[in-house]
Design an enzyme around this catalytic site. Sequence first.
Site, mmCIF file in Angstrom:
data_model
loop_
_atom_site.group_PDB
_atom_site.id
_atom_site.type_symbol
_atom_site.label_atom_id
_atom_site.label_comp_id
_atom_site.label_asym_id
_atom_site.label_seq_id
_atom_site.Cartn_x
_atom_site.Cartn_y
_atom_site.Cartn_z
ATOM 1 N N GLU A 139 0.542 -1.186 0.095
ATOM 2 C CA GLU A 139 0.392 -0.030 -0.144
ATOM 3 C C GLU A 139 1.203 1.331 0.190
ATOM 4 O O GLU A 139 1.677 1.328 0.760
ATOM 5 C CB GLU A 139 -0.833 0.314 1.344
ATOM 6 C CG GLU A 139 -1.879 1.248 1.647
ATOM 7 C CD GLU A 139 -3.045 0.989 2.371
ATOM 8 O OE1 GLU A 139 -3.292 2.394 3.020
ATOM 9 O OE2 GLU A 139 -3.159 0.169 3.611
ATOM 10 N N ASP A 158 -4.519 -2.829 -39.322
ATOM 11 C CA ASP A 158 -5.819 -3.658 -38.971
ATOM 12 C C ASP A 158 -6.873 -2.755 -39.300
ATOM 13 O O ASP A 158 -6.509 -1.430 -39.305
ATOM 14 C CB ASP A 158 -6.609 -3.998 -37.533
ATOM 15 C CG ASP A 158 -6.017 -3.423 -36.464
ATOM 16 O OD1 ASP A 158 -5.789 -1.761 -37.178
ATOM 17 O OD2 ASP A 158 -5.172 -3.120 -35.692
ATOM 18 N N THR A 215 1.488 -7.865 -34.167
ATOM 19 C CA THR A 215 0.589 -7.421 -35.309
ATOM 20 C C THR A 215 1.503 -6.693 -35.855
ATOM 21 O O THR A 215 2.361 -7.004 -37.470
ATOM 22 C CB THR A 215 -0.257 -6.510 -34.748
ATOM 23 O OG1 THR A 215 -1.395 -7.558 -34.241
ATOM 24 C CG2 THR A 215 -0.417 -5.862 -36.509
ATOM 25 N N GLN A 243 -10.392 -1.676 -23.843
ATOM 26 C CA GLN A 243 -11.942 -2.324 -23.119
ATOM 27 C C GLN A 243 -12.775 -1.185 -23.452
ATOM 28 O O GLN A 243 -13.153 -0.737 -22.125
ATOM 29 C CB GLN A 243 -11.547 -3.244 -21.433
ATOM 30 C CG GLN A 243 -10.651 -3.864 -21.712
ATOM 31 C CD GLN A 243 -10.573 -5.129 -19.886
ATOM 32 O OE1 GLN A 243 -11.909 -5.517 -19.579
ATOM 33 N NE2 GLN A 243 -9.531 -4.421 -19.776
ATOM 34 N N LYS A 289 -6.592 -8.727 -40.589
ATOM 35 C CA LYS A 289 -5.909 -9.414 -39.104
ATOM 36 C C LYS A 289 -7.292 -10.554 -38.504
ATOM 37 O O LYS A 289 -7.992 -9.702 -38.500
ATOM 38 C CB LYS A 289 -5.450 -9.100 -38.602
ATOM 39 C CG LYS A 289 -5.723 -8.397 -37.819
ATOM 40 C CD LYS A 289 -4.407 -8.008 -36.382
ATOM 41 C CE LYS A 289 -5.421 -6.987 -35.433
ATOM 42 N NZ LYS A 289 -4.242 -6.407 -34.705
ATOM 43 N N ASP A 336 2.554 -2.769 -28.352
ATOM 44 C CA ASP A 336 1.984 -4.403 -27.850
ATOM 45 C C ASP A 336 3.824 -5.554 -27.215
ATOM 46 O O ASP A 336 3.977 -5.380 -27.223
ATOM 47 C CB ASP A 336 0.546 -4.685 -26.836
ATOM 48 C CG ASP A 336 0.590 -5.669 -25.216
ATOM 49 O OD1 ASP A 336 1.403 -5.470 -24.478
ATOM 50 O OD2 ASP A 336 -0.774 -5.247 -24.726
ATOM 51 N N THR A 337 3.337 -6.448 -27.468
ATOM 52 C CA THR A 337 3.715 -8.070 -27.566
ATOM 53 C C THR A 337 4.254 -7.659 -29.339
ATOM 54 O O THR A 337 5.431 -7.984 -29.362
ATOM 55 C CB THR A 337 2.862 -9.058 -28.009
ATOM 56 O OG1 THR A 337 1.889 -8.878 -29.720
ATOM 57 C CG2 THR A 337 2.199 -9.125 -26.675
#
Length: 313
Positions: free
Chosen positions: A43, A172, A229, A100, A195, A225-226
């Site tokens: 914390e 994409d 793509t 999201q 894709k 990100d990874t």
Amino acid sequence: MPIVVTEAKIFACTQSKALGEKIAKAYGAELGKVITSTYSDGEFQPSYEESIRGARIFIIGSTNPGPQNLMEMLLMIDAAKRASARHITAVLPYFGWARQDRKDKPRVPIAAKLVAKMLEAAGATRIITMDLHADQIQGFFEKPVDHLFASTIFLPYLRSLNLPNLTIASPDMGGSKRAYAYSKALKSDVVICYKQRAKANVISHMELIGDVTGKNVVLVDDMVDTAGTLTKAADLMMERGALSVRAICTHPILSGDAYKKLENSKLEELIVTDSIPVNTESKKIRVLSCADLFAQVMDKVHNNSSISSNFVM
């Protein structure tokens, strides 16, 4: 009569301290003093070490996962509200949890909406962010949102390369609008990758819509990100006859084995901003700072001036 503090004060969350220092320097101010105390169970408690009563304050911090970055921003905002700051502007170079933004299957959250409501509930009176994953996230807020575009940073760099036969590419279908905006500014052609994903971060199939033969291609995306793509798209385009493939991605998340993928790919260069710190050096990664852009907009917000001139597209 009491003295009303009118100057803006700039503070930074732990992860974004280096960027915060750059922004404060470009703004012409000192970065404010904050001490974070941490308990043995993890914390933590941020504490402003100077008065902010009656002041407009800017709190700089990207909210990329894990959850501690978002939690620190919320605690900083709450502490500022309880210390009687007049205006509290959350400066989020990268707005995390933005993927999201809708229910894409039953029984899942809309995390981007939840984060927006949490920031407002904590006490933020304004949001400044850059290259949201989905433009409609602005509508999740009831407070004013200044949504900046990293094209202000990337376009001058791309023009400086003087690449012949330049073609802009979207990795994409969802990024086609962004790719078309860049192609219009650069007066170039556009190609799009199609894709299909087996699951999150795993691509099962990719096809190319358009011709890249003899072209210098620049892939455009809001985040990496990874790097699956981007690297797969770069390799596909080189196989289809492209002369070179570069990529510009605003937010360098670079999780998992992303750095290894970049090094082993045919991608010539990955151009990113410092909205998120790049923790591993790579000859293929070029970082362009977004500090000047944020400093200019923050100054105009504080002085109630128009920020229209800071939007390239």
